[in-house]
Design a protein around this motif. Sequence first.
Motif, short mmCIF file in Angstrom:
data_model
loop_
_atom_site.label_atom_id
_atom_site.label_comp_id
_atom_site.label_asym_id
_atom_site.label_seq_id
_atom_site.Cartn_x
_atom_site.Cartn_y
_atom_site.Cartn_z
N ALA A 13 3.63 -10.00 8.50
CA ALA A 13 4.45 -9.57 7.35
C ALA A 13 4.35 -8.08 7.12
N ALA A 14 3.17 -7.51 7.33
CA ALA A 14 3.02 -6.06 7.15
C ALA A 14 3.86 -5.30 8.17
N PHE A 15 3.92 -5.81 9.39
CA PHE A 15 4.74 -5.16 10.42
C PHE A 15 6.22 -5.34 10.17
N ALA A 16 6.62 -6.47 9.58
CA ALA A 16 8.04 -6.79 9.47
C ALA A 16 8.66 -6.43 8.13
N ALA A 17 7.93 -6.60 7.03
CA ALA A 17 8.55 -6.48 5.71
C ALA A 17 8.97 -5.05 5.38
N ALA A 18 8.11 -4.09 5.62
CA ALA A 18 8.45 -2.70 5.27
C ALA A 18 9.68 -2.19 6.01
N PRO A 19 9.79 -2.40 7.32
CA PRO A 19 11.02 -1.94 7.99
C PRO A 19 12.27 -2.68 7.52
N ILE A 20 12.15 -3.99 7.30
CA ILE A 20 13.32 -4.77 6.90
C ILE A 20 13.80 -4.36 5.50
N TRP A 49 17.87 9.78 -1.98
CA TRP A 49 17.29 8.45 -2.09
C TRP A 49 17.13 7.81 -0.71
N LEU A 50 18.08 8.03 0.19
CA LEU A 50 17.94 7.52 1.56
C LEU A 50 16.73 8.15 2.24
N GLY A 51 16.54 9.45 2.04
CA GLY A 51 15.38 10.14 2.61
C GLY A 51 14.08 9.63 2.04
N VAL A 52 14.06 9.35 0.75
CA VAL A 52 12.85 8.82 0.12
C VAL A 52 12.52 7.45 0.69
N MET A 53 13.52 6.62 0.87
CA MET A 53 13.28 5.28 1.42
C MET A 53 12.75 5.35 2.86
N ILE A 54 13.31 6.25 3.67
CA ILE A 54 12.93 6.33 5.08
C ILE A 54 11.60 7.06 5.27
N PHE A 55 11.40 8.16 4.57
CA PHE A 55 10.25 9.02 4.85
C PHE A 55 9.08 8.88 3.87
N VAL A 56 9.27 8.15 2.75
CA VAL A 56 8.18 8.00 1.79
C VAL A 56 7.82 6.51 1.59
N LEU A 57 8.78 5.72 1.13
CA LEU A 57 8.50 4.32 0.81
C LEU A 57 8.15 3.48 2.04
N PHE A 58 8.93 3.65 3.11
CA PHE A 58 8.67 2.87 4.32
C PHE A 58 7.28 3.14 4.90
N PRO A 59 6.90 4.40 5.17
CA PRO A 59 5.55 4.60 5.73
C PRO A 59 4.44 4.18 4.78
N PHE A 60 4.62 4.43 3.49
CA PHE A 60 3.59 4.06 2.52
C PHE A 60 3.37 2.55 2.51
N CYS A 61 4.44 1.78 2.38
CA CYS A 61 4.31 0.33 2.32
C CYS A 61 3.81 -0.24 3.65
N PHE A 62 4.23 0.35 4.76
CA PHE A 62 3.79 -0.09 6.08
C PHE A 62 2.29 0.08 6.23
N VAL A 63 1.79 1.26 5.90
CA VAL A 63 0.35 1.55 6.06
C VAL A 63 -0.48 0.74 5.06
N VAL A 64 -0.06 0.69 3.82
CA VAL A 64 -0.82 -0.06 2.81
C VAL A 64 -0.84 -1.55 3.16
#
Length: 92
Positions: A13-20, A49-64
């Motif tokens: 789920a950690a690998f799949a949820a953040a990218p999806i 907002w697109l930049g925030v989703m790609i470069f901030v939220l996605f890596p943060f949620c993926f790593v956490v």
Amino acid sequence: LIPFFADMQGIIAAFAAAPIVFFFPAYFYAKAAMKAGEWAKMLLLEKFWLGVMIFVLFPFCFVVGLIAAFASITESWSGVGFPFQCVVASQL
């Protein structure tokens, strides 16, 4: 390898949820806008907002998510012992 099925699901789920949730929708929306020639007409706030989703939220949620999944495996492993180790009823 890992006898803790729920923890293995956590890693998947950690690998799949953040990218999806964060990466793919924002990336494909931006690519579609560029291909259609609408990128220049988009509001700056929308691009931000697109930049925030790609470069901030996605890596943060993926790593956490990965850290939490591996922490859960470590916690389960220390409480139960090695995988496939026989546990005597008196040790419970």
